[in-house]
Design an enzyme around this catalytic site. Structure first.
Site, PDB file in Angstrom:
ATOM      1  N   CYS A 373       0.839  -1.157  -0.001  1.00 54.42           N
ATOM      2  CA  CYS A 373       0.164   0.190   0.532  1.00 54.42           C
ATOM      3  C   CYS A 373       0.449   1.236  -0.436  1.00 54.42           C
ATOM      4  O   CYS A 373       0.776   1.942   0.872  1.00 54.42           O
ATOM      5  CB  CYS A 373      -1.283  -0.293   1.372  1.00 54.42           C
ATOM      6  SG  CYS A 373      -1.816  -1.372   1.329  1.00 54.42           S
ATOM      7  N   TYR A 402      22.542  -8.870  -2.492  1.00 51.52           N
ATOM      8  CA  TYR A 402      21.118  -7.039  -2.121  1.00 51.52           C
ATOM      9  C   TYR A 402      19.594  -6.927  -2.705  1.00 51.52           C
ATOM     10  O   TYR A 402      19.781  -6.157  -3.186  1.00 51.52           O
ATOM     11  CB  TYR A 402      21.910  -6.154  -2.473  1.00 51.52           C
ATOM     12  CG  TYR A 402      23.606  -6.166  -1.957  1.00 51.52           C
ATOM     13  CD1 TYR A 402      23.936  -6.023  -0.453  1.00 51.52           C
ATOM     14  CD2 TYR A 402      24.851  -6.386  -2.790  1.00 51.52           C
ATOM     15  CE1 TYR A 402      25.100  -5.887  -0.678  1.00 51.52           C
ATOM     16  CE2 TYR A 402      25.403  -6.098  -2.522  1.00 51.52           C
ATOM     17  CZ  TYR A 402      26.033  -6.262  -0.994  1.00 51.52           C
ATOM     18  OH  TYR A 402      27.461  -5.354  -0.957  1.00 51.52           O
TER      19      TYR A 402
END
Length: 424
Positions: A373, A402
């Site tokens: 969201c 990463y």
């Protein structure tokens, strides 16, 4: 872009199995072997475990590298358990006294010391533990001339930085050492401070440099270390010039030129025959072996732009948000009978099983977003695609470093991805 083994698994997984990280360990070993072969024989290759500390990845690299660079007490414990007996170099700022004591107990071979305080803490811990020989490299924040770091994606040195010691601070640390014996050899911390031996210099100044720039920076570090050693009669024998070999996410097929780098480092080694040179790449070793595989849940248009919503998102694969780039990807079409039960809405006939038209984007740019969201949950923005449909799979490449390990996994409490390590 995607290896056959990864493609096969990506299309066989069911929707409930997604998202998933898929690592091709065979491809990883081949790449690591090619890197090692490109480097001069005397150069030591350490893997920066922070890039991807998955045990399977650490173990796949073991036969092609010299050791592992670790940057926390947790990494010391983790890597020591995953690859018992492998040489470890402990770097990173802000090491706690407890971490240093535990690292000594676990037999860490090299300590990259970041400050005078850390030097004293380590000496006291070694003395308390009764460990007679602890080998250290002083990490230097070495200013570099001109624009040598101009192309760096991330600069850790060559300017004011929390990392390492400025050259004058290194000089101030040297009187803390005294020669181990009249016959010479490594310097030891003097004044009852503990049994530390000064082996050499460590510097990691930047990430994202190409091969010529990396060689130039390495030469600056090695030259400075050699002059320091000669000026003070230190007898330094090791120089670790760090990692940070460039990785181009915008052009996945462009790889760091290891052959040119190896030749440059070979020339540097000839110039400094008394020094053992060491490097510690992370991303450049493992980034290409991993894919984040997911599926398209929804497609919509807003303000004239196309959006594809996929399972998962940047809480699993934070790299594009962190580096502000588009994660490279490949669409894997899924038709009826494939895992996921999606259908084909092409000209050959509609096999979509829902009672509405299969949402699709064709021949236009699309932004791939996740389920979070937040408008920052973007994996790739406005990338042209021939076609992508609800139910198709998307394999995000260059997810082997990463990626999962730097992501905010628990935000919104979505299910965690699966992990698959493919062997030949």
């Amino acid at each position: 872009m995607i290896t056959p083994a990864v493609r096969t698994l990506a299309t066989e997984l069911t929707g409930d199995d997604l998202p998933a990280y898929v690592y091709d360990l065979t491809a990883l070993r081949a790449h690591a072997r090619a890197v090692r072969d490109a480097l001069p024989p005397g150069l030591e290759l350490y893997y920066a475990a922070k890039a991807n500390p998955a045990p399977a990845v650490l173990q796949a690299l073991a036969s092609h590298i010299t050791g592992y660079e670790v940057a926390s007490g947790g990494e010391v414990e983790h890597v020591r358990a995953a690859v018992p007996g492998a040489p470890l170099a402990f770097g990173g700022p802000g090491k706690t006294e407890g971490e240093l004591r535990r690292a000594l107990t676990l037999g860490v071979e090299r300590f990259h010391v970041e400050s005078e305080q850390e030097l004293r803490l380590l000496a006291g811990a070694a003395e308390d533990a009764g460990i007679p020989d602890v080998d250290v490299l002083l990490r230097v924040n070495l200013p570099v001339a001109g624009d040598e770091l101009g192309g760096a994606a991330l600069a850790m040195g060559g300017r004011p930085s929390p990392f390492g010691l400025d050259p004058e601070a290194v000089e101030r640390c040297l009187p803390l050492f005294a020669e181990a014996s009249p016959g010479g050899g490594p310097l030891r911390l003097s004044g009852g401070g503990g049994p530390l031996r000064l082996r050499g210099i460590h510097a990691h100044l930047a990430s994202g440099l190409d091969a010529p720039a990396q060689v130039a920076v390495a030469a600056a570090i090695a030259d400075w270390a050699a002059k320091l050693s000669e000026r003070h009669g230190l007898g330094l024998t090791e120089v670790n010039v760090g990692g940070g070999m460039g990785v181009d996410y915008a052009h996945p097929d462009r790889r760091f030129d290891w052959a040119a780098y190896g030749q440059g480092m070979a020339d540097l080694a000839l110039r400094h025959p008394g020094l053992t040179l060491r490097i510690e790449p992370g991303r450049a070793l493992t980034v290409y072996c991993g894919w984040y595989v997911t599926e398209v849940l929804d497609i919509k248009h807003s303000g004239g732009e196309a959006f594809a919503v996929v399972r998962g998102g940047t809480h699993h694969l934070r790299t594009p948000a962190t580096k502000q780039h588009d994660q490279p990807f490949q669409v894997l079409p899924m038709d009826a009978g494939d895992a996921g039960d999606a259908g084909d809405t092409g000209d050959t006939g509609d096999t979509w099983t829902r009672p509405w038209a299969r949402p699709a984007v064709r021949a236009e740019p699309v932004t791939l977003v996740g389920q979070l969201c937040t408008p920052k949950d973007v994996l790739a923005s406005r990338v042209p695609v021939a076609e992508v449909r609800v139910g198709d799979r998307v394999a995000f490449a260059m997810a082997g470093a990463y990626a999962w390990n730097i992501s905010h996994h628990d935000f919104l409490m979505h299910p965690r991805p699966g992990f698959h390590y493919l062997e030949e």
